[in-house]
Scaffold this active site. Structure first.
Site, short mmCIF file in Angstrom:
data_model
loop_
_atom_site.label_atom_id
_atom_site.label_comp_id
_atom_site.label_asym_id
_atom_site.label_seq_id
_atom_site.Cartn_x
_atom_site.Cartn_y
_atom_site.Cartn_z
N HIS A 16 -1.66 4.77 -1.21
CA HIS A 16 -3.22 4.90 -1.14
C HIS A 16 -3.67 4.13 -0.15
CE1 HIS A 16 -5.88 7.27 -3.23
NE2 HIS A 16 -6.24 6.46 -4.51
N ASN A 110 -10.84 10.65 -4.29
CA ASN A 110 -11.89 9.87 -4.98
C ASN A 110 -12.69 8.82 -4.00
OD1 ASN A 110 -11.75 10.87 -7.30
ND2 ASN A 110 -10.39 9.48 -8.00
#
Length: 185
Positions: A16, A110
């Site tokens: 991430h 997101n």
């Protein structure tokens, strides 16, 4: 330009944080060093390239709130969305591949969702870094993206700064033509 990731040492080498890693490499290439200034919930550095000022930023919010930092920095510097380049991890791309896009949906990411919402626009260029995806049923998606980035995916991280510079120097279309479909060496 913004690299996306999560703040904190425990996330530094995770999938991430591919965007943060790519931004660090770009900062090094441009002679900006470490991003040590803080403003608008971000660490950042400003560097010059062929007479252009480039702001490199890492939101220090967690991924799902990245848009707040990007929106505030862009507003303070009067930068329109189409001049904000975002670099981030993408589980829909094989590890080691990158994809340049002019605009588009969040695709389930997101951080991108947050930027689109906060900027009220999806018209910002982006460099997606392929980190692969978990095998069906083998690993939860959250656990997968928060696991250590492997060497195949890191090859994409190493290629991403060149794609960003191609966007800046040659434009999005030329960068797409040069980097989309290219496999890291």
């Amino acid at each position: 330009m913004a690299g996306l990731g999560n703040p904190g040492r425990q996330y530094e080498t995770t999938r991430h944080n591919a965007g943060f890693m790519a931004l660090d490499l770009l900062a090094e290439q441009l002679g900006a060093g470490r991003l040590t200034k803080t403003r608008f919930q971000s660490t950042y550095a400003i560097c010059e390239h062929h007479g252009k000022s480039i702001v490199l930023m890492k939101p220090q919010t967690y991924m799902n709130l990245s848009g707040e930092a990007v929106r505030d920095m862009a507003a303070a510097l009067s930068v329109p969305p189409e001049r904000v380049i975002v670099v981030f991890d993408d589980i829909s791309l094989p590890a080691g591949r990158i994809r340049v896009r002019r605009s588009g949906s969040a695709g389930g990411h997101n951080g991108i969702k947050s930027i689109i919402y906060q900027m009220q626009s999806d018209a910002f260029p982006r460099v997606k870094i392929g980190v692969g995806s978990p095998q069906k049923g083998a690993e939860d998606l959250k656990d997968f993206v928060l696991d250590t980035l492997d060497s195949d995916a890191y090859a994409g991280v190493r290629m991403a700064p060149d794609a960003v510079m191609a966007i800046i120097d040659k434009g999005v279309d030329a960068a797409m033509q040069e980097f989309n479909g290219k496999t890291a060496e």
